[in-house]
Enzyme design. Structure first.
Site, short mmCIF file in Angstrom:
data_model
loop_
_atom_site.label_atom_id
_atom_site.label_comp_id
_atom_site.label_asym_id
_atom_site.label_seq_id
_atom_site.Cartn_x
_atom_site.Cartn_y
_atom_site.Cartn_z
CB SER A 40 -4.57 -5.80 -8.87
OG SER A 40 -4.48 -4.83 -9.87
CE1 TYR A 46 -0.16 -3.18 -5.49
CE2 TYR A 46 -0.89 -3.08 -7.78
CZ TYR A 46 -1.17 -3.23 -6.43
OH TYR A 46 -2.47 -3.43 -6.04
CE LYS A 64 -1.99 -6.29 -4.24
NZ LYS A 64 -2.59 -6.55 -2.94
CG PHE A 90 -11.29 -4.32 -13.52
CD1 PHE A 90 -11.51 -5.58 -12.95
CD2 PHE A 90 -10.77 -4.26 -14.80
CE1 PHE A 90 -11.23 -6.76 -13.67
CE2 PHE A 90 -10.50 -5.43 -15.52
CZ PHE A 90 -10.72 -6.67 -14.95
CG ASN A 91 -8.88 1.38 -12.92
OD1 ASN A 91 -8.86 0.29 -13.49
ND2 ASN A 91 -7.91 2.25 -13.05
NE ARG A 114 -6.10 1.70 -17.20
CZ ARG A 114 -5.56 1.86 -18.42
NH1 ARG A 114 -6.30 1.78 -19.51
NH2 ARG A 114 -4.27 2.10 -18.54
P1 NAD Z 1 -4.47 1.84 1.08
O1 NAD Z 1 -3.02 2.16 1.01
O2 NAD Z 1 -5.43 2.96 1.30
O3 NAD Z 1 -4.73 0.71 2.19
C1 NAD Z 1 -3.78 -0.24 2.54
C2 NAD Z 1 -3.65 -0.22 4.05
O4 NAD Z 1 -2.70 -1.21 4.45
C3 NAD Z 1 -3.15 1.12 4.59
O5 NAD Z 1 -4.00 1.55 5.64
C4 NAD Z 1 -1.75 0.81 5.12
O6 NAD Z 1 -1.42 1.62 6.22
C5 NAD Z 1 -1.87 -0.66 5.46
N1 NAD Z 1 -0.62 -1.42 5.40
C6 NAD Z 1 0.33 -1.42 4.42
N2 NAD Z 1 1.31 -2.29 4.72
C7 NAD Z 1 0.98 -2.86 5.90
C8 NAD Z 1 1.61 -3.83 6.74
N3 NAD Z 1 2.78 -4.38 6.40
N4 NAD Z 1 1.00 -4.18 7.89
C9 NAD Z 1 -0.19 -3.59 8.26
N5 NAD Z 1 -0.81 -2.68 7.51
C10 NAD Z 1 -0.24 -2.31 6.35
O7 NAD Z 1 -4.84 1.06 -0.27
P2 NAD Z 1 -6.26 0.63 -0.85
O8 NAD Z 1 -6.47 1.40 -2.11
O9 NAD Z 1 -7.27 0.64 0.20
O10 NAD Z 1 -5.90 -0.86 -1.29
C11 NAD Z 1 -6.19 -1.98 -0.46
C12 NAD Z 1 -5.68 -3.23 -1.13
O11 NAD Z 1 -6.28 -3.36 -2.41
C13 NAD Z 1 -4.17 -3.24 -1.37
O12 NAD Z 1 -3.69 -4.55 -1.16
C14 NAD Z 1 -4.05 -2.86 -2.83
O13 NAD Z 1 -2.88 -3.36 -3.41
C15 NAD Z 1 -5.29 -3.53 -3.41
N6 NAD Z 1 -5.75 -2.91 -4.65
C16 NAD Z 1 -5.96 -1.56 -4.69
C17 NAD Z 1 -6.39 -0.98 -5.88
C18 NAD Z 1 -6.58 0.52 -5.97
O14 NAD Z 1 -6.53 1.06 -7.08
N7 NAD Z 1 -6.83 1.23 -4.87
C19 NAD Z 1 -6.61 -1.77 -7.02
C20 NAD Z 1 -6.39 -3.14 -6.94
C21 NAD Z 1 -5.96 -3.71 -5.74
C1 WQD Z 2 -6.29 5.40 -15.11
C2 WQD Z 2 -6.20 6.07 -16.48
C3 WQD Z 2 -3.94 6.64 -17.10
C4 WQD Z 2 -3.35 9.61 -13.91
C5 WQD Z 2 -3.54 1.50 -11.43
C6 WQD Z 2 -2.64 0.32 -11.18
C7 WQD Z 2 -3.47 -0.92 -10.99
C8 WQD Z 2 -4.53 -0.70 -9.91
C9 WQD Z 2 -5.33 0.54 -10.13
C10 WQD Z 2 -3.75 -1.38 -7.77
C11 WQD Z 2 -5.01 5.58 -17.32
C12 WQD Z 2 -4.78 7.89 -16.91
C13 WQD Z 2 -3.88 8.64 -14.75
C14 WQD Z 2 -3.08 10.90 -14.44
C15 WQD Z 2 -3.93 10.18 -16.57
N1 WQD Z 2 -3.93 -0.50 -8.61
N2 WQD Z 2 -4.16 8.93 -16.05
N3 WQD Z 2 -3.39 11.13 -15.75
O1 WQD Z 2 -3.11 2.70 -14.24
O2 WQD Z 2 -5.46 1.85 -14.70
O3 WQD Z 2 -4.32 1.25 -12.60
O4 WQD Z 2 -4.45 1.65 -10.32
O5 WQD Z 2 -3.85 -2.58 -7.91
O6 WQD Z 2 -2.59 -1.93 -10.64
O7 WQD Z 2 -1.78 0.17 -12.28
O8 WQD Z 2 -5.12 3.55 -12.89
O9 WQD Z 2 -5.88 5.74 -12.10
O10 WQD Z 2 -3.42 5.41 -12.56
O11 WQD Z 2 -5.02 5.49 -14.47
O12 WQD Z 2 -4.18 10.44 -17.76
O13 WQD Z 2 -2.59 11.80 -13.74
O14 WQD Z 2 -5.96 7.47 -16.27
O15 WQD Z 2 -3.04 6.78 -18.15
O16 WQD Z 2 -5.44 5.59 -18.66
P1 WQD Z 2 -4.44 2.34 -13.73
P2 WQD Z 2 -4.83 5.10 -12.91
#
Ligand code: NAD
Ligand code: WQD
Length: 339
Positions: free
Chosen positions: A125, A150, A154, A179-180, A232
């Protein structure tokens, strides 16, 4: 064609990646404990691709299940999505985050080593970067001490994987710093389905638009950004999914451990997201400004030049596409994967 174990494959990014893998001719085995997803997402993956995939319901912390999977399938590489991802929750139940995200990654790597599988793509992330860095963020910039548990998990998982690859040349590991991620599959059959109140902006916006929530709270309008709201780098989930295929190809040819930013390189403010959503979809989104959210930075967007040059990856979708596709998914599935 390769056989890929996808941990967390029933989740948001994992399920979209399964579609791209299957459409490219790869075979897929999913391991997911369904703690934040439902098997319905995989039913839709199969329906969309008209392809088969193996699903094992289980935990990455379970060594026996991992050994059974590697014994039953000739896995060539692993894409590791499984983990917990809610920033706020990670402050309340840190041990669950340490366990799933750090111990879970170690557990998976141990089973891979036993099975002789050394290619790994890891979901990292942008949150690993030091907050003092000025965007665009590039992979040469220092990582920091994330302000939440969290992000910390990572960063630690990245560092463990780097040390593992440094100690043993058989490993080939990609750290993808997302990123997002937003958007949904073009079909509108698959998308993000958060449980409870969404933490992230995009699902909150679509839930307001569909009438499930009353109003979006915009966290802060006094940042040092063009309109005062946070900036973002939103990336379409299908572009992100495809980055995993590019990273897999790269890892087939190289060893070691390398990080790549996966973002568009373009920053958008919260207000820009809301206004563009309204324009593209013709739906009003009511909002009110509220105080800044703790831990948020003003601006974060990627320098994606390394991924473009080294992975041959290129994001295709615009912010307009992301917002149209998110809405298409939400309006067709007002309650997500639940009936
Ligand atoms: P998600 O929660 O939709 O998917 C994660 C999946 O992992 C889920 O299906 C959950 O049931 C499964 N899971 C959790 N713990 C587990 C375990 N111990 N064993 C087996 N399965 C397990 O999340 P996502 O948004 O698809 O994210 C996927 C990955 O990407 C995660 O590692 C997350 O941290 C990372 N990531 C997500 C974002 C984001 O904003 N969505 C951003 C950066 C990184
Ligand atoms: C985006 C923008 C908020 C919700 C997070 C995690 C990051 C990664 C992605 C996993 C920001 C604003 C949000 C709301 C708002 N996840 N916002 N009202 O914080 O950039 O990243 O998700 O790895 O680790 O920190 O994403 O979608 O929460 O926020 O105004 O109800 O929207 O302040 O500027 P963020 P986000």
């Amino acid at each position: 064609m390769a056989k890929i174990l996808v941990t967390g494959g029933a989740g948001y990014i994992g399920s979209h990646t399964c579609v791209e893998l299957l459409n490219s001719g790869h075979e897929v085995v999913v391991l997911d404990n369904l703690s934040n997803s439902s098997e319905e997402s995989l039913t839709r993956v199969k329906a969309l691709t008209s392809k088969y995939l193996d699903f094992v319901e289980g935990d990455i912390l379970d060594q026996q299940i991992l050994d059974q999977i590697f014994a039953a399938h000739a896995v060539d590489a692993v894409i590791h999505f499984a983990g917990l991802k809610a920033v706020g929750e990670s402050q309340q139940i840190p041990l669950a985050y340490f366990d799933n995200n750090i111990a879970g990654t170690i557990s998976l790597a141990k089973a891979m080593e036993r099975a002789g599988v050394f290619r790994l793509v890891f979901s990292s992330s942008a949150t690993v970067y030091d907050e003092a860095n000025i965007s665009p963020l590039n992979e040469g910039m220092p990582t920091g001490m994330p302000s939440n548990n969290y992000g910390y998990t990572k960063l630690i998982a990245e560092q463990l994987l780097q040390k593992l690859a440094a100690a043993d040349a058989r490993w080939s590991i990609a750290l993808l710093r997302y990123f997002n991620p937003v958007g949904a599959h073009k079909s509108g059959c698959m998308g993000e389905d958060p449980q409870g109140i969404p933490n992230n902006l995009m699902p909150y916006v679509t839930q307001v638009a569909v009438g499930r929530r009353e109003k979006l709270a915009i966290f802060g309008n006094d940042y040092d950004t063009p309109d005062g709201t946070g900036v973002r780098d939103y990336i379409h989930v299908v572009d992100l999914a495809n980055a995993h295929l590019c990273a897999l190809n790269n890892r087939l040819k190289n060893s070691g451990c390398r990080a790549w930013n996966i973002g568009t390189g373009k920053g958008s403010s919260v207000l820009e997201v809301v206004k563009t959503f309204e324009q593209v979809n013709g739906i009003p989104v009511s909002y009110a400004f509220s105080p800044r959210r703790e831990g948020d930075v003003a601006t974060s967007f990627a320098d994606n030049a390394r991924a473009v040059a080294e992975l041959g990856w290129q994001p295709k979708y615009s912010l307009e596409d992301m917002l149209a596709d998110s809405w298409n998914w939400q309006k067709r599935n007002p309650n997500g994967y639940r009936k």
